[in-house]
Motif scaffolding. Structure first.
Motif, mmCIF file in Angstrom:
data_model
loop_
_atom_site.group_PDB
_atom_site.id
_atom_site.type_symbol
_atom_site.label_atom_id
_atom_site.label_comp_id
_atom_site.label_asym_id
_atom_site.label_seq_id
_atom_site.Cartn_x
_atom_site.Cartn_y
_atom_site.Cartn_z
ATOM 1 N N ILE A 127 0.839 -1.207 0.000
ATOM 2 C CA ILE A 127 0.000 0.000 0.000
ATOM 3 C C ILE A 127 0.872 1.254 0.000
ATOM 4 C CG2 ILE A 127 -1.663 1.342 1.356
ATOM 5 C CD1 ILE A 127 -2.776 -1.350 2.367
ATOM 6 N N LEU A 128 1.930 1.241 0.793
ATOM 7 C CA LEU A 128 2.774 2.426 0.933
ATOM 8 C C LEU A 128 3.555 2.752 -0.346
ATOM 9 C CD1 LEU A 128 4.100 1.847 4.547
ATOM 10 C CD2 LEU A 128 2.976 3.947 3.740
ATOM 11 N N LEU A 129 4.067 1.741 -1.022
ATOM 12 C CA LEU A 129 4.921 2.003 -2.180
ATOM 13 C C LEU A 129 4.230 2.850 -3.265
ATOM 14 C CD1 LEU A 129 6.805 -1.400 -2.552
ATOM 15 C CD2 LEU A 129 7.819 0.827 -2.031
ATOM 16 N N PRO A 130 2.988 2.552 -3.651
ATOM 17 C CA PRO A 130 2.340 3.368 -4.685
ATOM 18 C C PRO A 130 1.365 4.392 -4.108
ATOM 19 C CG PRO A 130 1.084 1.366 -4.413
ATOM 20 C CD PRO A 130 2.170 1.344 -3.338
ATOM 21 N N LEU A 131 1.514 4.770 -2.845
ATOM 22 C CA LEU A 131 0.483 5.558 -2.166
ATOM 23 C C LEU A 131 0.221 6.906 -2.842
ATOM 24 C CD1 LEU A 131 -1.491 5.513 0.171
ATOM 25 C CD2 LEU A 131 0.274 6.513 1.633
ATOM 26 N N TYR A 132 1.276 7.563 -3.339
ATOM 27 C CA TYR A 132 1.030 8.835 -4.025
ATOM 28 C C TYR A 132 0.216 8.620 -5.297
ATOM 29 C CZ TYR A 132 1.394 12.874 -6.921
ATOM 30 O OH TYR A 132 1.057 13.919 -7.745
ATOM 31 N N TYR A 133 0.593 7.635 -6.098
ATOM 32 C CA TYR A 133 -0.154 7.305 -7.312
ATOM 33 C C TYR A 133 -1.620 7.039 -6.992
ATOM 34 C CZ TYR A 133 2.590 6.637 -11.613
ATOM 35 O OH TYR A 133 3.268 6.829 -12.784
ATOM 36 N N LEU A 134 -1.840 6.192 -5.984
ATOM 37 C CA LEU A 134 -3.203 5.819 -5.607
ATOM 38 C C LEU A 134 -4.005 7.040 -5.165
ATOM 39 C CD1 LEU A 134 -2.454 2.575 -3.560
ATOM 40 C CD2 LEU A 134 -3.616 2.666 -5.765
ATOM 41 N N ALA A 135 -3.389 7.878 -4.339
ATOM 42 C CA ALA A 135 -4.107 9.027 -3.791
ATOM 43 C C ALA A 135 -4.428 10.050 -4.874
ATOM 44 C CB ALA A 135 -3.279 9.669 -2.679
ATOM 45 N N VAL B 43 8.126 19.452 -9.923
ATOM 46 C CA VAL B 43 7.059 18.503 -9.612
ATOM 47 C C VAL B 43 7.587 17.077 -9.587
ATOM 48 C CG1 VAL B 43 4.866 17.532 -10.413
ATOM 49 C CG2 VAL B 43 5.242 20.002 -10.504
ATOM 50 N N VAL B 44 8.316 16.693 -10.631
ATOM 51 C CA VAL B 44 8.787 15.294 -10.683
ATOM 52 C C VAL B 44 9.846 15.027 -9.615
ATOM 53 C CG1 VAL B 44 8.165 14.964 -13.096
ATOM 54 C CG2 VAL B 44 10.453 15.806 -12.533
ATOM 55 N N ALA B 45 10.638 16.057 -9.258
ATOM 56 C CA ALA B 45 11.606 15.883 -8.176
ATOM 57 C C ALA B 45 10.899 15.650 -6.848
ATOM 58 C CB ALA B 45 12.517 17.104 -8.084
ATOM 59 N N CYS B 46 9.809 16.381 -6.609
ATOM 60 C CA CYS B 46 9.021 16.187 -5.388
ATOM 61 C C CYS B 46 8.429 14.777 -5.338
ATOM 62 C CB CYS B 46 7.905 17.226 -5.305
ATOM 63 S SG CYS B 46 8.453 18.896 -4.907
ATOM 64 N N VAL B 47 7.902 14.321 -6.459
ATOM 65 C CA VAL B 47 7.322 12.975 -6.520
ATOM 66 C C VAL B 47 8.400 11.915 -6.295
ATOM 67 C CG1 VAL B 47 6.175 11.298 -8.035
ATOM 68 C CG2 VAL B 47 5.394 13.671 -7.977
ATOM 69 N N PHE B 48 9.559 12.113 -6.880
ATOM 70 C CA PHE B 48 10.667 11.162 -6.720
ATOM 71 C C PHE B 48 11.088 11.056 -5.248
ATOM 72 C CE2 PHE B 48 15.275 10.190 -6.800
ATOM 73 C CZ PHE B 48 15.239 8.976 -7.472
ATOM 74 N N LEU B 49 11.291 12.206 -4.610
ATOM 75 C CA LEU B 49 11.709 12.202 -3.207
ATOM 76 C C LEU B 49 10.615 11.635 -2.298
ATOM 77 C CD1 LEU B 49 13.496 15.673 -3.063
ATOM 78 C CD2 LEU B 49 14.565 13.413 -3.096
ATOM 79 N N LEU B 50 9.365 11.959 -2.611
ATOM 80 C CA LEU B 50 8.258 11.409 -1.842
ATOM 81 C C LEU B 50 8.226 9.894 -1.944
ATOM 82 C CD1 LEU B 50 5.603 11.568 -0.233
ATOM 83 C CD2 LEU B 50 4.420 12.017 -2.394
ATOM 84 N N ASN B 51 8.437 9.366 -3.122
ATOM 85 C CA ASN B 51 8.402 7.918 -3.302
ATOM 86 C C ASN B 51 9.589 7.216 -2.646
ATOM 87 O OD1 ASN B 51 6.116 6.716 -5.115
ATOM 88 N ND2 ASN B 51 6.549 8.732 -5.929
ATOM 89 N N ILE B 52 10.715 7.892 -2.557
ATOM 90 C CA ILE B 52 11.839 7.324 -1.800
ATOM 91 C C ILE B 52 11.463 7.225 -0.328
ATOM 92 C CG2 ILE B 52 14.184 7.780 -0.982
ATOM 93 C CD1 ILE B 52 14.853 8.876 -3.715
ATOM 94 N N ALA B 53 10.824 8.281 0.187
ATOM 95 C CA ALA B 53 10.389 8.258 1.588
ATOM 96 C C ALA B 53 9.357 7.162 1.824
ATOM 97 C CB ALA B 53 9.819 9.621 1.967
ATOM 98 N N LEU B 54 8.418 6.998 0.898
ATOM 99 C CA LEU B 54 7.403 5.949 1.032
ATOM 100 C C LEU B 54 8.050 4.559 0.962
ATOM 101 C CD1 LEU B 54 4.558 7.437 -1.196
ATOM 102 C CD2 LEU B 54 4.577 7.258 1.309
#
Length: 336
Positions: free
Chosen positions: A236-244, A282-293
């Motif tokens: 659930i956590l790994l794709p959480l940004y995509y899902l949300a 935007v893509v840098a924010c998504v990349f860093l967010l996904n590393i944290a997830l």
């Protein structure tokens, strides 16, 4: 296949890059993506790099399978390969001449259902097997489509899925994922890396539905396999940004009475560029967010207690909520 994933990453990356170079003149001539209501680009740009990605993944995994004696989960691997190819064909046709939404959805459902039926194991033994599989099919079809929905910005798919596939590969090395998913995640990681230079903002080449649909299938299957091996929270956590982003956008549009199947630019990541943020930001924010997830997902597997799991899910939810709020706010405006 102890060393196969390590070889799969550079092999898939090289194959993808070579195939893209060979295919680009053809795509330039026959597969131009012209700007529409969903587009973030303003000039016609060739699409269809997904052909190279799918072929590179299948070739890499096929080579590893030929060298492995015996090949683990052979039937499941065959179903996955055929499903990936079928979705690539559906996507290629849709890229050239858009298919009716009902036909596209029906074919996707058949592919996902076949793959779910080939996977052994239970997520929720307390509920009837048909109900569990129906839920898995629904979730799989949604993930295939949300991957397509989220591929609306240069480097978005790369920034979102490179951390996910890298995390899945690392989980395979520590024994939290079986050999076949580990190999597939490594091959997909390599293919995305090979594609990245061509899709770097401002992109010279797009993925196309021929790529986003099969990639969505592969990632959905990888997450399903992780969940079946005791990593439901991590899955659930790994794709959480995509899902949300995709799910909340769909619900918001449905509540407004909009036709949810039509092209639009109201995803949070798209609104971020409208609100003054650059594509790279935007893509840098998504990349860093996904590393944290991914790090939070790893903690749920390294320290498998309910307290750690709840804390990780809560932290992940807060991070995603903050990012969505940030994207929906004008640049320079205070986030409250």
């Amino acid at each position: 296949m102890p060393f196969a994933p390590l070889v799969a990453v550079p092999l898939a990356a090289c194959l993808t890059a070579i195939l893209i170079v060979l295919l680009k003149p053809i795509l330039q001539r026959y597969a131009l993506a012209r700007p529409n209501a969903r587009s973030s680009h303003s000039v016609p740009t060739p699409q269809g790099a997904g052909i190279a990605i799918v072929l590179a993944i299948l070739a890499t995994c096929g080579l590893a399978a030929a060298l492995a004696k015996p090949m683990p989960n052979a039937m499941e691997a065959l179903v996955l390969a055929h499903g990936t190819l079928l979705l690539a064909v559906i996507g290629a046709v849709d890229d050239i001449r858009p298919l009716p939404a009902s036909l596209r959805l029906g074919l996707q459902t058949l592919v996902v259902a076949g793959l779910v039926m080939s996977v052994e194991g239970r997520l929720f033994p307390a509920i009837p097997l048909p109900a569990e599989r129906a839920f898995a099919v629904l979730a799989g079809v949604w993930f295939v489509n949300l991957t397509n929905f989220m591929d609306g910005l240069d480097w978005m798919t790369v920034s979102a899925l490179v951390p996910v596939t890298a995390a899945l590969m690392l989980l395979g090395f520590i024994g939290d994922l079986s050999p076949l998913p580990t190999l597939v995640s490594a091959s997909l990681l390599g293919a995305l890396i090979g594609f990245a230079p061509f899709n770097r903002p401002v992109a010279r080449l797009f993925l196309g539905d021929v790529g986003s649909l099969p990639i969505g299938l592969l990632v959905a299957w990888l997450l399903y396999r992780l969940a079946l091996q005791g990593g439901l929270a991590a899955a659930i956590l790994l794709p959480l940004y995509y899902l949300a982003d995709a799910t909340l956008t769909l619900l918001r549009r449905a509540m407004k009475g909009e036709k949810v199947w039509q092209a639009h630019r109201s995803h949070y990541y798209q609104r971020a560029t409208t609100n003054g943020r650059s594509v790279m930001e935007v893509v840098a924010c998504v990349f860093l967010l996904n590393i944290a997830l991914a790090a939070l997902a790893g903690t749920t597997l390294l320290w498998p207690s309910w307290l750690v799991t709840v804390a990780a899910l809560a932290a992940g939810t807060c991070l995603v909520a903050f990012m969505l709020r940030r994207f929906s706010t004008m640049r320079g405006e205070t986030i409250r």
